[in-house]
Design an enzyme around this catalytic site. Structure first.
Site, mmCIF file in Angstrom:
data_model
loop_
_atom_site.group_PDB
_atom_site.id
_atom_site.type_symbol
_atom_site.label_atom_id
_atom_site.label_comp_id
_atom_site.label_asym_id
_atom_site.label_seq_id
_atom_site.Cartn_x
_atom_site.Cartn_y
_atom_site.Cartn_z
ATOM 1 N N ASP A 50 56.425 27.141 62.656
ATOM 2 C CA ASP A 50 56.333 26.474 63.951
ATOM 3 C C ASP A 50 55.216 25.434 63.945
ATOM 4 O OD1 ASP A 50 58.313 28.117 64.867
ATOM 5 O OD2 ASP A 50 57.024 29.372 66.112
ATOM 6 N N TYR A 104 53.472 37.454 57.165
ATOM 7 C CA TYR A 104 52.739 36.638 58.130
ATOM 8 C C TYR A 104 51.547 37.430 58.655
ATOM 9 C CZ TYR A 104 56.295 32.958 58.741
ATOM 10 O OH TYR A 104 57.159 31.900 58.571
#
Length: 250
Positions: A50, A104
């Site tokens: 993102d 992540y």
């Protein structure tokens, strides 16, 4: 020859990840250098982060006749705020999205009750339909999170997510939900959500991507070492400057 290249970047320095998202996107920045040095006309990314999300271990694939060490030297010298540090040579095409695992990490303030927070987060482990915890597109929203754990570092909690694949905004939506409701005893998949609250993208990092039967080699370069040391020095100098400025307001 095909090459997988592992690299990191500061997501705040770019306007987004995908090409055609602006000349300063991560992909456009890399592709422009590849083309200008006649290395390759294209790249294929393993993960598209993102806007403002950083990476410590993203991966992309290129095809080129140029020696990989020369390619890495060019990329590191020409692109600021990116660090190209590992590579794997392949004799045939391989889709970099077909990984074994992605990791992540989310940097969480240390003022949360971490035990209660983790109780909530672990409800997201396993296979679920994450349609209420993602930005909807054409992809299947059923995903499997293998594990969520954490550790403490410099007064922050580092929350780690492990899965083969994630849907758009999934981790930020999970973290946003947990930040709001972690003190409540509820099932997040049975809870009616009127709107998705996304946690800040600046605190999310793509830590690593793992592949079965592919071994990456380290790129040992004095230039890369110097580039990293300079960045760390700049960060420490900025920390001192801001601590002095903010001290005046305490």
């Amino acid at each position: 020859m095909y090459y997988l290249i592992k690299y990191g970047y500061d997501g705040k320095k770019f306007c987004g990840f995908q090409r055609n998202n602006g000349e300063n996107s991560v992909e456009n920045t890399i592709i422009n250098v590849l083309k200008s040095h006649n290395i390759s006309d294209n790249m294929e990314s393993a993960a598209r982060t993102d806007k403002y999300v950083s990476a410590a271990g993203n991966v992309f694939l290129i095809e080129s006749k140029i020696d990989i060490i020369k390619i890495l030297k060019i990329l590191n010298s020409q692109i600021k705020d990116m660090y190209f540090y590992q590579y794997a040579g392949l004799s045939e095409y391989f889709n970099p999205r077909y990984c074994t695992l992605k990791k992540y990490s989310y940097v969480l303030d240390g003022d949360y009750d971490i035990e209660k927070f983790m109780v909530m987060l672990r409800k997201f482990e396993g296979t679920h339909d994450f349609r209420n915890f993602s930005r909807k597109d054409y992809r299947n929203t059923v995903r499997t999170i293998k594990k969520i754990d954490y550790y403490q570092h410099n007064g922050f909690f580092i929350i780690n997510f492990y899965a083969r694949s994630f849907i758009w905004h999934q981790i930020r939506a999970i973290m946003g939900f947990a930040m709001r409701y972690y003190e409540m005893d509820l099932d997040p998949f049975a809870f009616k959500i009127n709107s998705v609250f996304l946690a800040s993208p600046e605190r999310l990092i793509l830590m690593d991507i793992f592949y079965e039967n592919i071994t990456f080699s380290d790129f040992n370069s004095s230039y890369l070492d110097g580039k990293i040391r300079k960045k760390l020095t700049d960060i420490n100098v900025n920390r001192v400057i801001y601590s002095r400025i903010l001290y005046k307001f305490q």
